[in-house]
Design an enzyme around this catalytic site. Structure first.
Site: not given
Ligand code: HPA
Length: 276
Positions: A215, A238, A64, A116, A88-89, A250, A86
């Protein structure tokens, strides 16, 4: 309470950028996973590493590495934000949304958010692109908590149309025209960094979420507060936890994002070219 006001910090960031770059972007494109190479599409005029901007939050996540890339997409002046920070960082929420606010001060009018996500809607498969039509952000701290930044917007901003209907229409039509399959739905932001449990995913589905990620929703709120037009597309990388037998990683997310990158890039590029 902070010694430095949010707006003061923004002005410092702006001055720092303006010492080096005089480019005025019309559109800001926040590059999520898979769009890291989007700058290959533009005629680059200037680049600025986040660490060169005084007070700008610098991401710690591998892959990133952050910079602003200014340039023209055909004749359109845009700025790409390569890398975002983010929650979470460990950053304060006001730092998470600082970049998007700064873009308003730079002169931008439109923000295109990309990310994503995990698919919560059972009709979604890995690799699907989803037009974000609305969001659920109430599991994360509201980025506007604290003294209102009057210079940017009002204390109680309306959020009844976060994702601009006209821009959504352009993206939808562009996908059709270009033969790119495009899902639509509600994006829900959680803090991460752990992925969800299967029970949480079932809960999110009941709440009306189609995709979940870490995000975007808070950035969209800050952008709307500041009067920016917002749109977004999520790459569903996913199926969310519990929907398949496989544990999540990840690496799997990154791989799916890379695979979707060519179509994702095409959709974003062709859409921006059609923005008014
Ligand atoms: N959950 C949360 N964030 C994500 C996911 C997920 O399954 N896939 C990519 N970012």
């Amino acid at each position: 309470m902070h010694l430095d006001s949010i707006y003061g910090k923004l002005e410092r960031c702006l001055a720092c950028i303006r010492e080096k770059v005089d480019f005025v972007p019309q559109t800001v494109l926040v590059l999520g996973s898979g769009l890291g190479n989007f700058a290959d599409q533009i005629q680059v005029e200037a680049e600025l590493a986040y660490r060169e901007i005084d007070g700008f939050p610098v991401s710690t996540v591998a892959g990133h590495a952050g910079k602003l890339i200014f340039g023209y997409l055909e004749e359109r002046p845009i700025v790409c934000m390569k890398g975002r920070v983010h929650f979470y960082e460990g950053y304060d929420m006001e730092d998470v949304v600082l970049p998007v606010r700064l873009m308003k001060l730079l002169g931008a009018r439109t923000v295109f958010l990309t990310n994503a996500s995990g698919g919560v809607n059972p009709d979604f498969a890995a690799g699907d692109l989803m037009l974000i039509t609305d969001q659920i952000s109430c599991f994360v701290r509201n980025p506007l908590i604290g003294p209102n930044v009057e210079e940017l917007g009002t204390r109680f901003p309306d959020m009844s149309e976060i994702y601009d209907k006209e821009l959504c229409g352009v993206i939808r039509n562009t996908a059709k025209e270009q033969g790119i399959a495009l899902k639509e739905g509600v994006y829900l932001q959680l803090t991460g960094p752990s992925f969800e449990s299967p029970a949480e995913v079932r809960m999110l589905r009941m709440l009306g979420a189609d995709a979940v990620g870490m995000s975007t929703a808070v950035e969209a709120i800050a952008a709307r507060h500041a009067g920016l037009r917002v749109c977004g597309v999520s790459c569903v990388c996913n199926q969310a936890a519990g929907m398949t037998e496989k544990p999540l990683s990840h690496e799997e997310v990154q791989e799916a994002a890379d695979k979707a990158a060519p179509l994702f890039t095409k959709l974003v590029k062709e859409s921006i070219l059609r923005f008014s």
